[in-house]
Design an enzyme around this catalytic site. Structure first.
Site, PDB file in Angstrom:
ATOM      1  N   HIS A 158      -0.221  -2.440   4.842  1.00 30.44           N
ATOM      2  CA  HIS A 158       0.449  -3.034   5.996  1.00 30.44           C
ATOM      3  C   HIS A 158       1.121  -1.943   6.826  1.00 30.44           C
ATOM      4  CE1 HIS A 158       0.034  -6.806   3.698  1.00 30.44           C
ATOM      5  NE2 HIS A 158       0.107  -7.393   4.879  1.00 30.44           N
ATOM      6  N   LYS A 162       6.940  -3.075   7.462  1.00 31.58           N
ATOM      7  CA  LYS A 162       7.021  -4.148   6.459  1.00 31.58           C
ATOM      8  C   LYS A 162       8.008  -3.744   5.373  1.00 31.58           C
ATOM      9  CE  LYS A 162       4.203  -7.326   3.723  1.00 31.58           C
ATOM     10  NZ  LYS A 162       4.870  -8.508   4.332  1.00 31.58           N
TER      11      LYS A 162
END
Length: 269
Positions: A158, A162
């Site tokens: 990600h 995040k």
């Protein structure tokens, strides 16, 4: 219902919040009736059109979720655990469908959300995309078919912003693999290897997390045995897949009785 369902978006100024608002506005299936941000946020009081590069849309960003949800039929919520727990209680009071894409929820958070679901529909999923939910089903079936000679590893990637790891989607996949094997994930989960860890334990499900750049979301489930590997993969390149799934869940929930549901229910999988 004589008019389109009214939707409130929480975390409205974030990347996902803006994508959700655009998706609702462009859908022709729902109305954007509220946009919520945290107290003290610089965007409070401004029309959401100023965020989206549109003209005045008649919806101003507020830090009062109770006032926003009082006129809504659904709330779409991709925020943080503490905020989501608060929103769950308010959405239940308003009898609004609460679609939760928030990850990093702890057992105490989940218990409070479960209590709210006695009064309203809650649709909660670590990932709202059709592709990922198909991947979850495939993972369960493959884990059922293969014994512990096949090591299972979940690898996810990600963007740099995040804050939780493993991702909610990775945990969904790990749970599916554990269910397929007939075991509890919390008893076989293997995370955060570092240093001299010793050999991999037979039957464990491993997790690895990558964070960098603007990666939207990539998930691999690897079944590795001597001489062969099976790799199931999903790659998201656009957050709209999550926004479309979340809106679909909000609309689906209009016809359901109070309770907890997930995207497998919404998609009929």
């Amino acid at each position: 219902m004589s008019e389109l369902p009214g939707i409130v978006i929480t975390g409205a100024s974030g990347r996902m919040g803006q994508m959700l608002m655009r998706t609702v506005l462009e859908s022709g299936k729902a109305r954007l009736v509220g946009a919520v941000e945290r107290p003290g946020h610089e965007m409070l009081g401004r029309d959401v059109g100023s965020l989206l590069g549109e003209g005045d849309l008649g919806v101003r960003i507020t830090d009062d979720p109770l006032e926003a949800m009082a006129r809504a039929q659904a709330v779409i919520d991709f925020t943080a655990p503490a905020a989501t727990v608060q929103f769950a209680e308010i959405a239940a009071q308003a009898r609004a469908v609460h679609v939760i894409g928030t990850t990093g929820l702890m057992p105490d958070d989940l218990a409070k959300i479960k209590a709210a679901a006695r009064h309203a529909v809650v649709v909660r999923a670590g990932n709202m995309s059709l592709g990922v939910n198909l991947l979850v089903q495939l993972t369960r079936k493959v884990a059922e078919a293969l014994d512990a000679d096949y090591d299972i590893e979940v690898v996810e990637a990600h963007h740099r912003h995040k804050v939780d790891a493993p991702s909610g989607t990775a945990l969904m996949l790990g749970e599916a693999a554990a269910e397929g094997r007939g075991v509890r994930l919390d008893e076989v989960s293997d995370r955060g290897r570092d240093g001299i860890t010793g050999a991999r334990e037979r039957g464990h499900i491993g997790f690895s997390a990558i964070r960098g750049g603007d990666i939207v979301g990539e998930h691999d489930v690897i079944f590795a045995a001597d001489g062969e590997r099976i790799v199931l993969r999903h790659i998201a390149t656009d957050r709209r897949v999550f926004a479309r799934g979340a809106l679909r869940a909000a609309l689906w929930g209009q016809d359901m009785h109070p309770g907890e549901y997930d995207m497998v229910d919404v998609l009929g999988l």
